[in-house]
Design a protein around this motif. Structure first.
Motif, PDB file in Angstrom:
ATOM      1  N   THR A  17      25.291   4.920  25.054  1.00 39.14           N
ATOM      2  CA  THR A  17      25.125   5.308  23.649  1.00 39.14           C
ATOM      3  C   THR A  17      26.373   4.972  22.849  1.00 39.14           C
ATOM      4  OG1 THR A  17      25.862   7.539  24.241  1.00 39.14           O
ATOM      5  CG2 THR A  17      23.503   7.159  24.146  1.00 39.14           C
ATOM      6  N   ILE A  48      26.893   2.220  19.710  1.00 41.49           N
ATOM      7  CA  ILE A  48      27.456   2.572  18.409  1.00 41.49           C
ATOM      8  C   ILE A  48      28.670   1.697  18.096  1.00 41.49           C
ATOM      9  CG2 ILE A  48      28.601   4.417  17.119  1.00 41.49           C
ATOM     10  CD1 ILE A  48      26.817   6.390  18.717  1.00 41.49           C
ATOM     11  N   CYS A  49      29.510   1.435  19.093  1.00 35.82           N
ATOM     12  CA  CYS A  49      30.652   0.537  18.883  1.00 35.82           C
ATOM     13  C   CYS A  49      30.175  -0.851  18.480  1.00 35.82           C
ATOM     14  CB  CYS A  49      31.494   0.446  20.151  1.00 35.82           C
ATOM     15  SG  CYS A  49      32.447   1.946  20.530  1.00 35.82           S
ATOM     16  N   ALA A  95      27.740  -1.536  16.674  1.00 38.52           N
ATOM     17  CA  ALA A  95      27.330  -1.509  15.278  1.00 38.52           C
ATOM     18  C   ALA A  95      28.490  -1.717  14.318  1.00 38.52           C
ATOM     19  CB  ALA A  95      26.639  -0.182  14.962  1.00 38.52           C
ATOM     20  N   THR A  96      29.720  -1.717  14.831  1.00 36.46           N
ATOM     21  CA  THR A  96      30.864  -1.972  13.952  1.00 36.46           C
ATOM     22  C   THR A  96      31.095  -3.458  13.713  1.00 36.46           C
ATOM     23  OG1 THR A  96      32.468  -2.017  15.785  1.00 36.46           O
ATOM     24  CG2 THR A  96      32.000   0.129  14.787  1.00 36.46           C
ATOM     25  N   VAL A 141      32.745   9.355  15.246  1.00 40.68           N
ATOM     26  CA  VAL A 141      32.163   9.173  16.590  1.00 40.68           C
ATOM     27  C   VAL A 141      33.201   9.471  17.659  1.00 40.68           C
ATOM     28  CG1 VAL A 141      31.255   7.467  18.206  1.00 40.68           C
ATOM     29  CG2 VAL A 141      30.413   7.516  15.857  1.00 40.68           C
ATOM     30  N   PRO A 187      21.756   0.610  17.051  1.00 36.13           N
ATOM     31  CA  PRO A 187      22.411   1.813  17.575  1.00 36.13           C
ATOM     32  C   PRO A 187      21.462   3.001  17.700  1.00 36.13           C
ATOM     33  CG  PRO A 187      23.118   1.368  15.316  1.00 36.13           C
ATOM     34  CD  PRO A 187      22.370   0.166  15.779  1.00 36.13           C
ATOM     35  N   THR A 240      21.019   4.695  21.284  1.00 30.19           N
ATOM     36  CA  THR A 240      21.297   6.122  21.465  1.00 30.19           C
ATOM     37  C   THR A 240      20.091   6.837  22.072  1.00 30.19           C
ATOM     38  OG1 THR A 240      22.841   6.116  19.601  1.00 30.19           O
ATOM     39  CG2 THR A 240      21.946   8.250  20.295  1.00 30.19           C
ATOM     40  N   THR A 274      28.826  12.326  17.430  1.00 30.88           N
ATOM     41  CA  THR A 274      28.326  10.996  17.784  1.00 30.88           C
ATOM     42  C   THR A 274      27.152  10.613  16.903  1.00 30.88           C
ATOM     43  OG1 THR A 274      29.017  11.266  20.090  1.00 30.88           O
ATOM     44  CG2 THR A 274      27.355   9.581  19.638  1.00 30.88           C
ATOM     45  N   ALA A 304      27.479   7.863  13.937  1.00 31.62           N
ATOM     46  CA  ALA A 304      26.655   6.653  14.028  1.00 31.62           C
ATOM     47  C   ALA A 304      25.916   6.394  12.725  1.00 31.62           C
ATOM     48  CB  ALA A 304      25.655   6.789  15.175  1.00 31.62           C
TER      49      ALA A 304
END
Length: 380
Positions: free
Chosen positions: A158, A162-163, A165-166, A202, A317, A321, A336, A340
């Motif tokens: 998860t 999310i990382c 998505a950066t 996050v 993400p 997740t 988190t 996100a």
């Protein structure tokens, strides 16, 4: 080519240029070629006139069956790339990270090779093109795929999703510095600030990042940063090669596979066996997330344009997740989830001010930031 993002592919900040559809004359030629012997030739309609019902029925009967609605394909693409982080986690339980990446690239390259054979596409030509593709393969495939695999040895899938998505945020920040045509606006700067505030949320920055594996998280963020570096390189060097996006992506994956084939034996021992579940996870990761997903993305760009197609980035993400929590039982804290959402909102705000690129007549699909990855594209 993803470019994406490709998970572990691919968030997308540099859209593909749409491929024009077949001209009406081409379809008309197919209809005329199917006429029975001795049939009276039908006069061609005057420009601007509507075809007769009989002509429309004839064309419908010879054209290939329509693909599923683009919304269905869009959802499938989000699911494939979102589940990629789960597949990386499962594969890395039995295989070394470099082995996961090599297996992924092998199966992804095989899918694109079949697609190229069916479409009678040829690999790009020219030493300079292959040199530029080798650099793209490193930054868009070999490096980020390996970094995500190493990261998921110590962080949940998860968090890796999310990382990932950066990447649009990193891409927007780098493009403001490296690309003269990208000018900062208040909206884009606000999006960047909001997005990185989401990252800090996050990571639980106010708690001193307690309970967080710093090394694994840093590796995942570096993987996300690697994609826009590759996208900028592609935009500067491969946007005018004359080759199709499929051919360029196929060449890129081939070179990425070669790079991993050299590195993997140097740093890992041969696997003692091939356990079914991790092996299937790695094969699916490449065949679906790095191969089939690219073909789906190309079709979406042709049909609805790059701006709509790249919106899949914001769903990755969410899927990653949900997959990690439901399937793998990974914990989900409030920061988190909230972080996100802030990251996705910031990325959407930053990209919303970007100038959309459209294709002119006769233009070909160009490699994109998301076409590899998750090949784009995201750790995809």
């Amino acid at each position: 080519m993803s470019a994406a993002a490709t998970p572990g592919n691919p968030p997308a900040t540099e859209p593909l240029t749409a491929v024009p559809a077949a001209t009406p004359a081409t379809a008309a030629d197919a209809v005329r070629g199917a006429a029975p012997p001795g049939a009276r030739p039908q006069p061609r309609p005057a420009p601007g006139s509507s075809p007769s019902p009989a002509g429309a029925a004839a064309r419908t009967s010879v054209l290939p069956r329509r693909r599923p609605d683009w919304r269905i394909r869009f959802g499938v693409l989000a699911l494939i790339w979102g589940f990629s982080f789960l597949l990386i986690k499962v594969g890395a339980e039995e295989y070394a990270p470099f082995q996961v990446t090599l297996g992924r690239l092998l199966s992804g390259t095989a899918v694109l090779a079949v697609a190229m054979a069916v479409r009678r596409e040829r690999l790009p030509r020219g030493v300079r093109t292959w040199r530029d593709l080798a650099v793209a393969a490193f930054f868009l495939n070999a490096l980020p795929f390996s970094l995500f695999a190493y990261a998921e040895l110590s962080i949940p899938s998860t968090l890796a999703g999310i990382c990932n998505a950066t990447s649009p945020l990193w891409g927007m920040a780098l493009s403001l510095v490296a690309l003269s045509e990208d000018r900062p606006t208040r909206r884009r700067v606000a999006g960047l600030g909001l997005g990185f505030l989401g990252v800090l949320t996050v990571l639980g920055a106010w708690q001193g990042f307690s309970g967080l594996d710093v090394t694994g998280t840093a590796l995942a963020l570096l993987a996300s940063l690697s994609y826009p570096v590759g996208w900028i390189h592609v935009r500067r060097t491969l946007s005018r090669t004359g080759s199709s996006a499929l051919a360029l992506t196929g060449g890129q994956l081939l070179l990425g596979t070669a790079q991993l084939a050299v590195v993997t034996p140097l740093f890992t021992a041969a696997p003692e066996g091939f356990p079914p579940l991790p092996t299937l996870a790695v094969a699916a990761l490449g065949a679906l997330g790095t191969g089939f997903a690219m073909l789906v993305q190309f079709g979406l760009v042709e049909e609805v344009g790059p701006t709509t197609a790249q919106m899949v980035t914001y769903f990755i993400p969410v899927v990653a997740t949900a997959a990690g929590v439901v399937v793998l039982g990974e914990p989900l804290s409030w920061n988190t989830l909230v972080g996100a959402l802030v990251v996705v909102l910031g990325a959407a705000l930053a990209q919303g001010g970007a100038r959309a690129r459209t294709a002119g007549p006769g233009s070909r699909a160009r490699p994109s930031s998301s076409s590899t990855g998750r090949s784009g594209g995201p750790g995809r």
